[in-house]
Scaffold this motif. Sequence first.
Motif, PDB file in Angstrom:
ATOM      1  N   ARG A  42      28.800  32.434  91.122  1.00  0.00           N
ATOM      2  CA  ARG A  42      29.197  31.535  90.031  1.00  0.00           C
ATOM      3  C   ARG A  42      28.086  31.428  88.986  1.00  0.00           C
ATOM      4  O   ARG A  42      28.330  31.538  87.778  1.00  0.00           O
ATOM      5  CB  ARG A  42      29.541  30.160  90.600  1.00  0.00           C
ATOM      6  CG  ARG A  42      30.317  29.284  89.670  1.00  0.00           C
ATOM      7  CD  ARG A  42      30.772  27.990  90.352  1.00  0.00           C
ATOM      8  NE  ARG A  42      31.722  28.263  91.428  1.00  0.00           N
ATOM      9  CZ  ARG A  42      31.498  28.057  92.733  1.00  0.00           C
ATOM     10  NH1 ARG A  42      30.359  27.546  93.136  1.00  0.00           N
ATOM     11  NH2 ARG A  42      32.407  28.339  93.629  1.00  0.00           N
ATOM     12  N   ASN A  45      27.710  34.723  87.033  1.00  0.00           N
ATOM     13  CA  ASN A  45      28.768  34.854  86.026  1.00  0.00           C
ATOM     14  C   ASN A  45      28.470  33.984  84.811  1.00  0.00           C
ATOM     15  O   ASN A  45      28.659  34.406  83.671  1.00  0.00           O
ATOM     16  CB  ASN A  45      30.130  34.481  86.611  1.00  0.00           C
ATOM     17  CG  ASN A  45      30.663  35.540  87.546  1.00  0.00           C
ATOM     18  OD1 ASN A  45      30.265  36.690  87.482  1.00  0.00           O
ATOM     19  ND2 ASN A  45      31.569  35.137  88.422  1.00  0.00           N
ATOM     20  N   GLU A  46      28.015  32.783  85.046  1.00  0.00           N
ATOM     21  CA  GLU A  46      27.671  31.883  83.947  1.00  0.00           C
ATOM     22  C   GLU A  46      26.533  32.472  83.102  1.00  0.00           C
ATOM     23  O   GLU A  46      26.590  32.454  81.869  1.00  0.00           O
ATOM     24  CB  GLU A  46      27.261  30.513  84.492  1.00  0.00           C
ATOM     25  CG  GLU A  46      26.953  29.508  83.426  1.00  0.00           C
ATOM     26  CD  GLU A  46      26.542  28.158  84.005  1.00  0.00           C
ATOM     27  OE1 GLU A  46      25.921  27.383  83.263  1.00  0.00           O
ATOM     28  OE2 GLU A  46      26.832  27.886  85.191  1.00  0.00           O
ATOM     29  N   ASP A  47      25.528  33.023  83.758  1.00  0.00           N
ATOM     30  CA  ASP A  47      24.417  33.659  83.044  1.00  0.00           C
ATOM     31  C   ASP A  47      24.920  34.831  82.199  1.00  0.00           C
ATOM     32  O   ASP A  47      24.495  35.011  81.051  1.00  0.00           O
ATOM     33  CB  ASP A  47      23.351  34.153  84.013  1.00  0.00           C
ATOM     34  CG  ASP A  47      22.521  33.027  84.601  1.00  0.00           C
ATOM     35  OD1 ASP A  47      22.575  31.898  84.070  1.00  0.00           O
ATOM     36  OD2 ASP A  47      21.811  33.288  85.592  1.00  0.00           O
ATOM     37  N   GLN A  48      25.818  35.636  82.752  1.00  0.00           N
ATOM     38  CA  GLN A  48      26.355  36.776  82.003  1.00  0.00           C
ATOM     39  C   GLN A  48      27.162  36.311  80.795  1.00  0.00           C
ATOM     40  O   GLN A  48      27.057  36.895  79.711  1.00  0.00           O
ATOM     41  CB  GLN A  48      27.219  37.646  82.910  1.00  0.00           C
ATOM     42  CG  GLN A  48      26.416  38.467  83.882  1.00  0.00           C
ATOM     43  CD  GLN A  48      27.290  39.332  84.765  1.00  0.00           C
ATOM     44  OE1 GLN A  48      28.455  39.033  84.984  1.00  0.00           O
ATOM     45  NE2 GLN A  48      26.721  40.411  85.267  1.00  0.00           N
ATOM     46  N   ARG A  49      27.974  35.269  80.973  1.00  0.00           N
ATOM     47  CA  ARG A  49      28.745  34.747  79.842  1.00  0.00           C
ATOM     48  C   ARG A  49      27.816  34.252  78.737  1.00  0.00           C
ATOM     49  O   ARG A  49      28.039  34.528  77.555  1.00  0.00           O
ATOM     50  CB  ARG A  49      29.666  33.610  80.292  1.00  0.00           C
ATOM     51  CG  ARG A  49      30.960  34.084  80.914  1.00  0.00           C
ATOM     52  CD  ARG A  49      31.958  32.945  81.068  1.00  0.00           C
ATOM     53  NE  ARG A  49      31.462  31.891  81.944  1.00  0.00           N
ATOM     54  CZ  ARG A  49      31.575  31.876  83.273  1.00  0.00           C
ATOM     55  NH1 ARG A  49      32.171  32.882  83.884  1.00  0.00           N
ATOM     56  NH2 ARG A  49      31.113  30.875  83.980  1.00  0.00           N
ATOM     57  N   ASN A  50      26.764  33.538  79.120  1.00  0.00           N
ATOM     58  CA  ASN A  50      25.806  33.045  78.128  1.00  0.00           C
ATOM     59  C   ASN A  50      25.122  34.196  77.399  1.00  0.00           C
ATOM     60  O   ASN A  50      24.925  34.132  76.181  1.00  0.00           O
ATOM     61  CB  ASN A  50      24.758  32.148  78.785  1.00  0.00           C
ATOM     62  CG  ASN A  50      25.331  30.843  79.264  1.00  0.00           C
ATOM     63  OD1 ASN A  50      26.368  30.393  78.778  1.00  0.00           O
ATOM     64  ND2 ASN A  50      24.673  30.219  80.223  1.00  0.00           N
ATOM     65  N   ILE A  52      26.318  37.236  76.891  1.00  0.00           N
ATOM     66  CA  ILE A  52      27.298  37.862  75.998  1.00  0.00           C
ATOM     67  C   ILE A  52      27.504  37.000  74.752  1.00  0.00           C
ATOM     68  O   ILE A  52      27.568  37.520  73.629  1.00  0.00           O
ATOM     69  CB  ILE A  52      28.632  38.117  76.739  1.00  0.00           C
ATOM     70  CG1 ILE A  52      28.437  39.227  77.767  1.00  0.00           C
ATOM     71  CG2 ILE A  52      29.751  38.476  75.772  1.00  0.00           C
ATOM     72  CD1 ILE A  52      29.594  39.396  78.729  1.00  0.00           C
ATOM     73  N   GLU A  53      27.604  35.680  74.940  1.00  0.00           N
ATOM     74  CA  GLU A  53      27.768  34.784  73.788  1.00  0.00           C
ATOM     75  C   GLU A  53      26.584  34.894  72.836  1.00  0.00           C
ATOM     76  O   GLU A  53      26.765  34.960  71.615  1.00  0.00           O
ATOM     77  CB  GLU A  53      27.947  33.344  74.252  1.00  0.00           C
ATOM     78  CG  GLU A  53      29.294  33.066  74.887  1.00  0.00           C
ATOM     79  CD  GLU A  53      29.383  31.669  75.480  1.00  0.00           C
ATOM     80  OE1 GLU A  53      28.427  30.870  75.321  1.00  0.00           O
ATOM     81  OE2 GLU A  53      30.400  31.382  76.128  1.00  0.00           O
ATOM     82  N   ARG A  54      25.370  34.930  73.372  1.00  0.00           N
ATOM     83  CA  ARG A  54      24.186  35.072  72.510  1.00  0.00           C
ATOM     84  C   ARG A  54      24.201  36.415  71.786  1.00  0.00           C
ATOM     85  O   ARG A  54      23.875  36.492  70.605  1.00  0.00           O
ATOM     86  CB  ARG A  54      22.906  34.938  73.335  1.00  0.00           C
ATOM     87  CG  ARG A  54      22.509  33.500  73.554  1.00  0.00           C
ATOM     88  CD  ARG A  54      21.154  33.416  74.206  1.00  0.00           C
ATOM     89  NE  ARG A  54      21.373  33.630  75.644  1.00  0.00           N
ATOM     90  CZ  ARG A  54      20.479  34.106  76.489  1.00  0.00           C
ATOM     91  NH1 ARG A  54      19.281  34.430  76.073  1.00  0.00           N
ATOM     92  NH2 ARG A  54      20.753  34.259  77.761  1.00  0.00           N
ATOM     93  N   GLU A  56      26.839  38.225  70.965  1.00  0.00           N
ATOM     94  CA  GLU A  56      27.873  38.196  69.933  1.00  0.00           C
ATOM     95  C   GLU A  56      27.435  37.364  68.730  1.00  0.00           C
ATOM     96  O   GLU A  56      27.701  37.724  67.587  1.00  0.00           O
ATOM     97  CB  GLU A  56      29.183  37.671  70.507  1.00  0.00           C
ATOM     98  CG  GLU A  56      29.848  38.663  71.446  1.00  0.00           C
ATOM     99  CD  GLU A  56      31.088  38.124  72.121  1.00  0.00           C
ATOM    100  OE1 GLU A  56      31.340  36.892  72.043  1.00  0.00           O
ATOM    101  OE2 GLU A  56      31.795  38.925  72.744  1.00  0.00           O
TER     102      GLU A  56
END
Length: 63
Positions: A42, A45-50, A52-54, A56
Amino acid sequence: MIMIKKLKSYFCPKHEEKKDFSSFFSRASVEEKRRLMEDVARKANEDQRNLIERYERTNHKAA
């Protein structure tokens, strides 16, 4: 015999339980291991989402 036990307890205090990763997996129940792995996944996954957001955000600003 009792005297030997007393001497050992005085000169050799009880060892504190190890709290390293391998000791955990040697002693933990299946449920504890499952909870740990779910928590790790979990958070990864949160680290990866962050990340990707940075990525983008920086690419949209540069474009």
